[in-house]
Motif scaffolding. Structure first.
Motif, PDB file in Angstrom:
ATOM      1  N   GLY A 181      -4.286  47.165  62.956  1.00  0.00           N
ATOM      2  CA  GLY A 181      -5.683  46.826  62.729  1.00  0.00           C
ATOM      3  C   GLY A 181      -6.255  45.788  63.663  1.00  0.00           C
ATOM      4  N   ALA A 182      -5.496  45.340  64.664  1.00  0.00           N
ATOM      5  CA  ALA A 182      -5.987  44.312  65.575  1.00  0.00           C
ATOM      6  C   ALA A 182      -6.985  44.892  66.567  1.00  0.00           C
ATOM      7  N   GLU A 183      -7.937  44.064  66.970  1.00  0.00           N
ATOM      8  CA  GLU A 183      -8.955  44.480  67.929  1.00  0.00           C
ATOM      9  C   GLU A 183      -8.864  43.630  69.195  1.00  0.00           C
ATOM     10  N   LEU A 184      -9.237  44.221  70.305  1.00  0.00           N
ATOM     11  CA  LEU A 184      -9.279  43.504  71.573  1.00  0.00           C
ATOM     12  C   LEU A 184     -10.422  42.500  71.552  1.00  0.00           C
ATOM     13  N   LEU A 185     -10.134  41.269  72.004  1.00  0.00           N
ATOM     14  CA  LEU A 185     -11.167  40.247  72.074  1.00  0.00           C
ATOM     15  C   LEU A 185     -11.583  39.957  73.509  1.00  0.00           C
ATOM     16  N   SER A 186     -10.632  39.503  74.324  1.00  0.00           N
ATOM     17  CA  SER A 186     -10.979  39.112  75.687  1.00  0.00           C
ATOM     18  C   SER A 186      -9.721  38.997  76.532  1.00  0.00           C
ATOM     19  N   ALA A 187      -9.927  38.985  77.832  1.00  0.00           N
ATOM     20  CA  ALA A 187      -8.816  38.766  78.757  1.00  0.00           C
ATOM     21  C   ALA A 187      -8.463  37.286  78.804  1.00  0.00           C
ATOM     22  N   ALA A 188      -7.191  37.031  79.055  1.00  0.00           N
ATOM     23  CA  ALA A 188      -6.708  35.669  79.282  1.00  0.00           C
ATOM     24  C   ALA A 188      -5.996  35.672  80.634  1.00  0.00           C
ATOM     25  N   PRO A 189      -6.765  35.600  81.733  1.00  0.00           N
ATOM     26  CA  PRO A 189      -6.187  35.806  83.066  1.00  0.00           C
ATOM     27  C   PRO A 189      -5.167  34.772  83.488  1.00  0.00           C
ATOM     28  N   ALA A 190      -5.187  33.588  82.876  1.00  0.00           N
ATOM     29  CA  ALA A 190      -4.200  32.554  83.208  1.00  0.00           C
ATOM     30  C   ALA A 190      -3.582  32.044  81.909  1.00  0.00           C
ATOM     31  N   SER A 191      -2.981  32.977  81.157  1.00  0.00           N
ATOM     32  CA  SER A 191      -2.372  32.609  79.882  1.00  0.00           C
ATOM     33  C   SER A 191      -1.218  31.637  80.087  1.00  0.00           C
ATOM     34  N   GLN A 192      -0.469  31.846  81.161  1.00  0.00           N
ATOM     35  CA  GLN A 192       0.596  30.926  81.555  1.00  0.00           C
ATOM     36  C   GLN A 192       0.549  30.731  83.065  1.00  0.00           C
ATOM     37  N   THR A 193       0.975  29.551  83.515  1.00  0.00           N
ATOM     38  CA  THR A 193       1.086  29.275  84.945  1.00  0.00           C
ATOM     39  C   THR A 193       2.503  28.814  85.237  1.00  0.00           C
ATOM     40  N   MET A 194       3.199  29.558  86.077  1.00  0.00           N
ATOM     41  CA  MET A 194       4.567  29.234  86.456  1.00  0.00           C
ATOM     42  C   MET A 194       4.572  28.707  87.882  1.00  0.00           C
ATOM     43  N   VAL A 234       3.200  29.844  93.068  1.00  0.00           N
ATOM     44  CA  VAL A 234       2.430  29.778  91.818  1.00  0.00           C
ATOM     45  C   VAL A 234       2.145  31.195  91.340  1.00  0.00           C
ATOM     46  N   TYR A 235       2.444  31.430  90.076  1.00  0.00           N
ATOM     47  CA  TYR A 235       2.201  32.726  89.452  1.00  0.00           C
ATOM     48  C   TYR A 235       1.450  32.495  88.153  1.00  0.00           C
ATOM     49  N   ARG A 236       0.310  33.145  88.014  1.00  0.00           N
ATOM     50  CA  ARG A 236      -0.491  33.027  86.797  1.00  0.00           C
ATOM     51  C   ARG A 236      -0.398  34.335  86.022  1.00  0.00           C
ATOM     52  N   GLU A 237       0.130  34.226  84.819  1.00  0.00           N
ATOM     53  CA  GLU A 237       0.373  35.425  84.026  1.00  0.00           C
ATOM     54  C   GLU A 237      -0.813  35.736  83.115  1.00  0.00           C
ATOM     55  N   PRO A 238      -1.332  36.951  83.226  1.00  0.00           N
ATOM     56  CA  PRO A 238      -2.461  37.321  82.358  1.00  0.00           C
ATOM     57  C   PRO A 238      -1.978  37.895  81.028  1.00  0.00           C
ATOM     58  N   ASN A 239      -2.707  37.608  79.977  1.00  0.00           N
ATOM     59  CA  ASN A 239      -2.503  38.188  78.657  1.00  0.00           C
ATOM     60  C   ASN A 239      -3.836  38.733  78.159  1.00  0.00           C
ATOM     61  N   ILE A 240      -3.820  39.300  76.969  1.00  0.00           N
ATOM     62  CA  ILE A 240      -5.034  39.838  76.353  1.00  0.00           C
ATOM     63  C   ILE A 240      -5.131  39.295  74.924  1.00  0.00           C
ATOM     64  N   TRP A 241      -6.216  38.631  74.621  1.00  0.00           N
ATOM     65  CA  TRP A 241      -6.410  38.129  73.257  1.00  0.00           C
ATOM     66  C   TRP A 241      -6.772  39.291  72.338  1.00  0.00           C
ATOM     67  N   MET A 242      -6.036  39.366  71.208  1.00  0.00           N
ATOM     68  CA  MET A 242      -6.342  40.345  70.177  1.00  0.00           C
ATOM     69  C   MET A 242      -6.445  39.627  68.833  1.00  0.00           C
ATOM     70  N   ARG A 243      -7.299  40.140  67.958  1.00  0.00           N
ATOM     71  CA  ARG A 243      -7.496  39.502  66.651  1.00  0.00           C
ATOM     72  C   ARG A 243      -7.058  40.457  65.537  1.00  0.00           C
ATOM     73  N   HIS A 244      -6.207  39.952  64.660  1.00  0.00           N
ATOM     74  CA  HIS A 244      -5.725  40.719  63.509  1.00  0.00           C
ATOM     75  C   HIS A 244      -6.600  40.510  62.283  1.00  0.00           C
ATOM     76  N   SER A 245      -7.086  39.314  62.100  1.00  0.00           N
ATOM     77  CA  SER A 245      -7.916  39.040  60.919  1.00  0.00           C
ATOM     78  C   SER A 245      -8.764  37.809  61.147  1.00  0.00           C
TER      79      SER A 245
END
Length: 245
Positions: A181-194, A234-245
Motif C-alpha cells: 500500500g505504499a505510494e511514491l513520494l519523491s526522489a532522494a538523489p543524495a540519500s547517502q554520500t560515501m 565521492v559517490y552520492r547514492e540516490p533513494n526514493i521516498w515512499m509513504r506507507h501511512s
C-alpha cells in the motif's frame, strides 16, 4: 513454515548465521558514509526496539529490518534528504527531547536462499506494527531500488517513474512496498554520500581509477566521481521516498 518476530538484541546470534543473512546485503563502499559512522552507535543503542529479526522454526534468523523515529509534519518538502539525514534527525531529535511521530524504515534484508518467498514483506509489516505500537502513526521509507544499479546514468527522478504494463514499478523492491500500500513520494538523489581515498575506492570496488573523472562502479546506483589530485572519490547514492501511512 512458521516465522516469529523478535528484537534483534533479544539474543546473541551465531556469527555464521549473521554472515549468511547479510551476505548479499550491501556493497562494500557502504562503509564510506562517514556521517552514518558518527551516528550509528546511538541509533543502535536508543532505537533497538525498532531493530527486528524474523526467525524460522529452527531458530535461525532469516530476515532483518530496522528503522528510526522522527518527527515529520507529513509534507514531502520537509522529509529528510534521505537515509543518512533520517538517522541524524532521529538521534538529534531524541537529544533535544522532540516527540517522534513517524517511523522511517531504514532497510530490510532477507537471507539469500529464501528470497522471493515474501519474507521482505513480512519484515516490513512487522516494522509497521512495531512503529504503530510505539505511537508512530506515519511510516515512510527511503527505498534503495535494487535494479537501479543496471541504470547508473539514469537520473533517479526518471527511474522512479518507470513502470510495467500493469502499472506497478519496474523495480522489484519498490513493488514490494507498493503491494503493502505504499505510494511514491519523491526522489532522494543524495540519500547517502560515501567518500574515500582513491585507494579505498579501488579496494571497495575492485577497480583501478587511473584518471580523475566519473566511473560506473559495481553495485552503484549512480556514478563515482574521482579526483586524483585531491586523492578523493565521492559517490552520492540516490533513494526514493515512499509513504506507507
Amino acid at each position: 513454515m512458521a516465522w516469529t518476530i523478535e528484537r534483534t538484541d533479544a539474543r546473541t546470534w551465531p556469527d555464521e548465521q549473521v554472515k549468511e543473512l547479510f551476505s548479499e546485503g550491501f556493497p562494500a563502499f557502504i562503509v564510506g558514509d562517514r556521517l552514518v559512522k558518527e551516528y550509528i552507535g546511538r541509533v543502535r543503542e536508543w532505537f533497538a526496539g525498532l531493530d527486528l529479526t524474523l526467525v524460522d522454526a529452527h531458530q535461525v534468523p532469516v530476515a532483518s529490518g530496522w528503522g528510526v523515529p522522527i518527527r515529520w509534519d507529513g509534507l514531502t518538502g520537509t522529509l529528510p534528504t534521505g537515509y543518512t539525514q533520517a538517522l541524524v534527525r532521529a538521534v538529534e531529535g531524541r537529544e533535544q527531547g522532540v516527540e517522534a511521530d513517524t517511523l522511517v524504515i531504514c532497510g530490510a534484508v532477507v537471507t539469500p536462499s529464501l528470497k522471493g518467498r515474501g519474507l521482505a514483506g513480512e519484515m516490513l509489516r512487522a516494522l509497521r506494527r512495531t512503529g504503530e505500537g510505539a505511537g508512530l502513526s506515519k511510516v515512510v521509507a527511503p527505498v534503495r531500488p535494487t535494479t537501479k544499479a543496471a541504470y547508473p546514468l539514469t537520473p533517479i527522478e526518471t527511474f522512479m517513474r518507470w513502470s510495467r504494463e500493469d502499472g506497478m514499478a519496474l523495480d522489484p523492491w519498490i513493488r514490494t512496498h507498493q503491494r503493502l500500500g505504499a505510494e511514491l513520494l519523491s526522489a532522494a538523489p543524495a540519500s547517502q554520500t560515501m567518500t574515500g581515498t582513491v585507494a579505498e575506492w579501488e579496494r571497495w570496488t575492485g577497480m583501478v581509477f587511473p584518471e580523475s573523472g566519473d566511473y560506473v562502479i559495481p553495485g552503484g546506483l549512480s556514478l563515482l566521481r574521482v579526483d586524483r589530485s585531491a586523492d578523493c572519490g565521492v559517490y552520492r547514492e540516490p533513494n526514493i521516498w515512499m509513504r506507507h501511512s
